[in-house]
Design a protein around this motif. Structure first.
Motif, PDB file in Angstrom:
ATOM      1  N   ALA A 243     -24.300  48.213  -2.960  1.00 51.04           N
ATOM      2  CA  ALA A 243     -23.383  47.542  -3.879  1.00 51.04           C
ATOM      3  C   ALA A 243     -23.312  46.051  -3.583  1.00 51.04           C
ATOM      4  N   HIS A 244     -23.286  45.697  -2.319  1.00 51.31           N
ATOM      5  CA  HIS A 244     -23.220  44.279  -1.952  1.00 51.31           C
ATOM      6  C   HIS A 244     -24.476  43.528  -2.393  1.00 51.31           C
ATOM      7  N   GLU A 245     -25.625  44.137  -2.167  1.00 53.50           N
ATOM      8  CA  GLU A 245     -26.883  43.493  -2.566  1.00 53.50           C
ATOM      9  C   GLU A 245     -26.917  43.291  -4.083  1.00 53.50           C
ATOM     10  N   TYR A 246     -26.454  44.257  -4.833  1.00 56.95           N
ATOM     11  CA  TYR A 246     -26.403  44.156  -6.291  1.00 56.95           C
ATOM     12  C   TYR A 246     -25.393  43.096  -6.730  1.00 56.95           C
ATOM     13  N   TRP A 247     -24.202  43.151  -6.149  1.00 56.24           N
ATOM     14  CA  TRP A 247     -23.103  42.268  -6.553  1.00 56.24           C
ATOM     15  C   TRP A 247     -23.421  40.794  -6.316  1.00 56.24           C
ATOM     16  N   ARG A 248     -24.071  40.491  -5.180  1.00 59.29           N
ATOM     17  CA  ARG A 248     -24.295  39.078  -4.858  1.00 59.29           C
ATOM     18  C   ARG A 248     -25.347  38.435  -5.758  1.00 59.29           C
ATOM     19  N   GLN A 249     -26.076  39.245  -6.511  1.00 60.15           N
ATOM     20  CA  GLN A 249     -27.070  38.704  -7.430  1.00 60.15           C
ATOM     21  C   GLN A 249     -26.578  38.663  -8.878  1.00 60.15           C
ATOM     22  N   LEU A 250     -25.351  39.110  -9.113  1.00 61.96           N
ATOM     23  CA  LEU A 250     -24.803  39.069 -10.458  1.00 61.96           C
ATOM     24  C   LEU A 250     -24.453  37.640 -10.865  1.00 61.96           C
ATOM     25  N   PRO A 251     -24.508  37.334 -12.162  1.00 64.25           N
ATOM     26  CA  PRO A 251     -23.997  36.038 -12.635  1.00 64.25           C
ATOM     27  C   PRO A 251     -22.530  35.890 -12.260  1.00 64.25           C
ATOM     28  N   PRO A 252     -22.046  34.664 -12.104  1.00 63.43           N
ATOM     29  CA  PRO A 252     -20.671  34.459 -11.599  1.00 63.43           C
ATOM     30  C   PRO A 252     -19.596  35.235 -12.350  1.00 63.43           C
ATOM     31  N   GLY A 253     -19.663  35.261 -13.680  1.00 62.19           N
ATOM     32  CA  GLY A 253     -18.639  35.974 -14.441  1.00 62.19           C
ATOM     33  C   GLY A 253     -18.645  37.460 -14.178  1.00 62.19           C
ATOM     34  N   GLU A 254     -19.836  38.072 -14.129  1.00 60.76           N
ATOM     35  CA  GLU A 254     -19.955  39.501 -13.863  1.00 60.76           C
ATOM     36  C   GLU A 254     -19.556  39.815 -12.423  1.00 60.76           C
ATOM     37  N   ALA A 255     -19.911  38.937 -11.492  1.00 64.31           N
ATOM     38  CA  ALA A 255     -19.552  39.144 -10.092  1.00 64.31           C
ATOM     39  C   ALA A 255     -18.036  39.122  -9.908  1.00 64.31           C
ATOM     40  N   ALA A 256     -17.363  38.209 -10.630  1.00 62.00           N
ATOM     41  CA  ALA A 256     -15.905  38.107 -10.507  1.00 62.00           C
ATOM     42  C   ALA A 256     -15.208  39.337 -11.064  1.00 62.00           C
ATOM     43  N   ALA A 257     -15.806  39.975 -12.069  1.00 62.08           N
ATOM     44  CA  ALA A 257     -15.184  41.144 -12.704  1.00 62.08           C
ATOM     45  C   ALA A 257     -15.529  42.456 -12.005  1.00 62.08           C
ATOM     46  N   PHE A 258     -16.543  42.468 -11.142  1.00 60.53           N
ATOM     47  CA  PHE A 258     -17.022  43.704 -10.516  1.00 60.53           C
ATOM     48  C   PHE A 258     -15.987  44.267  -9.548  1.00 60.53           C
ATOM     49  N   ARG A 259     -15.926  45.607  -9.472  1.00 61.61           N
ATOM     50  CA  ARG A 259     -15.035  46.272  -8.521  1.00 61.61           C
ATOM     51  C   ARG A 259     -15.747  47.462  -7.873  1.00 61.61           C
ATOM     52  N   PHE A 260     -15.465  47.680  -6.603  1.00 69.29           N
ATOM     53  CA  PHE A 260     -15.893  48.866  -5.868  1.00 69.29           C
ATOM     54  C   PHE A 260     -14.619  49.589  -5.451  1.00 69.29           C
ATOM     55  N   VAL A 261     -14.351  50.731  -6.070  1.00 67.44           N
ATOM     56  CA  VAL A 261     -13.133  51.490  -5.758  1.00 67.44           C
ATOM     57  C   VAL A 261     -13.487  52.622  -4.805  1.00 67.44           C
ATOM     58  N   ASN A 262     -12.935  52.549  -3.608  1.00 65.67           N
ATOM     59  CA  ASN A 262     -13.156  53.534  -2.552  1.00 65.67           C
ATOM     60  C   ASN A 262     -12.005  54.539  -2.586  1.00 65.67           C
ATOM     61  N   VAL A 263     -12.289  55.760  -3.062  1.00 67.17           N
ATOM     62  CA  VAL A 263     -11.244  56.771  -3.252  1.00 67.17           C
ATOM     63  C   VAL A 263     -11.062  57.543  -1.941  1.00 67.17           C
ATOM     64  N   SER A 264      -9.884  57.394  -1.333  1.00 65.76           N
ATOM     65  CA  SER A 264      -9.637  58.002  -0.027  1.00 65.76           C
ATOM     66  C   SER A 264      -8.423  58.916  -0.091  1.00 65.76           C
ATOM     67  N   THR A 265      -7.859  59.206   1.054  1.00 67.51           N
ATOM     68  CA  THR A 265      -6.852  60.262   1.209  1.00 67.51           C
ATOM     69  C   THR A 265      -5.680  59.794   2.065  1.00 67.51           C
ATOM     70  N   ASP A 266      -4.525  60.429   1.887  1.00 68.60           N
ATOM     71  CA  ASP A 266      -3.384  60.141   2.755  1.00 68.60           C
ATOM     72  C   ASP A 266      -3.561  60.724   4.152  1.00 68.60           C
ATOM     73  N   GLU A 267      -4.541  61.614   4.318  1.00 68.60           N
ATOM     74  CA  GLU A 267      -4.727  62.259   5.623  1.00 68.60           C
ATOM     75  C   GLU A 267      -5.164  61.289   6.712  1.00 68.60           C
ATOM     76  N   VAL A 268      -5.660  60.106   6.316  1.00 67.67           N
ATOM     77  CA  VAL A 268      -6.056  59.112   7.320  1.00 67.67           C
ATOM     78  C   VAL A 268      -4.853  58.636   8.128  1.00 67.67           C
ATOM     79  N   PHE A 269      -3.634  58.795   7.595  1.00 66.36           N
ATOM     80  CA  PHE A 269      -2.441  58.291   8.266  1.00 66.36           C
ATOM     81  C   PHE A 269      -1.891  59.243   9.321  1.00 66.36           C
ATOM     82  N   GLY A 270      -2.431  60.450   9.383  1.00 67.22           N
ATOM     83  CA  GLY A 270      -1.948  61.404  10.374  1.00 67.22           C
ATOM     84  C   GLY A 270      -0.796  62.237   9.855  1.00 67.22           C
TER      85      GLY A 270
END
Length: 353
Positions: A110-137
């Motif tokens: 994702a980083h390699e792809y994102w850093r080559q995007l045109p500035p407008g597309e790069a600014a709008a791009f998002r990587f959503v990491n879907v995680s869990t409450d279980e990380v909190f113990g």
């Protein structure tokens, strides 16, 4: 175009169905189709021109890079994960490989792809990491619910692997400026959930007249989030969330496991008069290291993004039960011999449906 990983799983498929149903744009779904990835979840999309399915591994950097170059998504929504605590206790390495190694390789692509995007597309791009409450113990009774500032204290191989993935996602934002957002959700339930998790397992066993295995005293408390609410929260995060932030997503429905099972039994009794399903409840040896309580404080996503859950627990449970009762073919397709072997191994032969 967005890229969804693990889109044939329970939450991923619900997200894709909602996304396309709302007409929000094309989707590419990358899924390895492990035991919990069921292509039948998305059978209704087979002729949809806005849907592309690719079978493959998030850890295959060349494959992911090719998909990104070809489809040029404006976002990646990353669901793909090994997600069941019991399986992580029995075999931790698969969780490390998928949840940690796979996520870091996806972040690299994702980083390699994102850093080559045109500035407008790069600014709008998002990587959503879907995680869990279980990380909190685990929380003690009466202790304040998890906020986004809560210290990570994972207690199972599963939650440790997700915590590691969250840390790597944070590092890719901090170090490489990749516009990552992490979400930590509570226990999901709803249609098409693989029947190793509490609610579909209980429905499946109850319908077969099999014992309903409840770990320990059944007083482990979880916050229950209907999958449709989770999907709407993720859309809010994609639309209005800020890179580098984390958002807790909860259902505002704290329930002890035993209470959940009794609620299910009551709903099933109404649907199948003449049967008292609560008589099938059977307490079994507790899971090693079983966390006692999870609870989510969703103040941040509510105040900053204007999101709150819409599905009440009773309504959600009734709709979930009705879906399973009406979809025998789906249930039969996922409860294979391998599934029955796992249930027998985990809970004892008497509980295998």
């Amino acid at each position: 175009m967005i890229l969804v990983t693990g889109g044939c799983g329970f939450i991923g498929s619900a997200f894709i169905l909602d996304w396309l149903g709302l007409g929000l744009g094309p989707v590419v779904n990358l899924d390895l189709l492990t035991y919990a990835g069921h292509p039948g979840n998305l059978r209704s999309l087979e002729s949809n021109p806005h849907y592309v399915f690719v079978r493959g591994d998030i850890g295959d950097g060349a494959l992911v890079a090719g998909l990104l170059r070809t489809h040029r998504p404006r976002a990646i929504v990353h669901f793909a994960a090994e997600s069941h605590v019991d399986r992580s206790i029995a075999g931790p390495q698969a969780f490390i490989q998928t949840n940690v190694v796979g996520t870091t390789r996806l972040l690299e692509a994702a980083h390699e792809y994102w850093r080559q995007l045109p500035p407008g597309e790069a600014a709008a791009f998002r990587f959503v990491n879907v995680s869990t409450d279980e990380v909190f113990g685990s929380l003690a009774p009466g202790e304040p619910a998890f906020t986004e500032q809560h210290q990570y204290q994972p207690n199972s191989p599963y939650s440790a692997s997700k915590a590691a993935a969250d840390h790597f996602a944070r590092a890719w934002h901090h170090t490489f400026k990749l516009p990552v957002i992490t979400t930590n959700c509570s226990n999901n339930y709803g249609p098409r959930q693989f029947p190793e998790k509490l609610i579909p397992l209980m429905i499946h066993n109850a319908r077969a007249g099999k014992p309903l295995p409840v770990y320990g005293d059944g007083q482990q408390v979880r916050d229950w989030l209907h999958v449709s609410d989770h999907c709407s929260a993720l859309r809010a995060v994609l639309d209005r969330g800020q890179p580098g932030e984390t958002y807790n997503i909860g259902g505002r429905s704290e329930k002890a496991n035993l209470e959940v099972v009794h609620t299910l039994c009551r709903v099933l009794d109404e649907a199948q008069p003449g049967t008292r399903h609560a008589d099938l409840i059977q307490h079994v040896k507790d899971r090693p290291g079983h966390d006692r309580r999870y609870a989510i404080d969703d103040t941040k996503i509510a105040t900053q993004l204007g999101w709150k859950p819409a599905m009440g627990f009773e309504q959600g449970m009734r709709e979930t039960v009705q879906w399973y009762l009406a979809n025998d073919e789906w249930v039969e397709s996922v409860t294979s011999g391998a599934y029955r072997h796992w249930v027998a191994q985990q809970y004892g032969t008497a509980h295998a449906a």
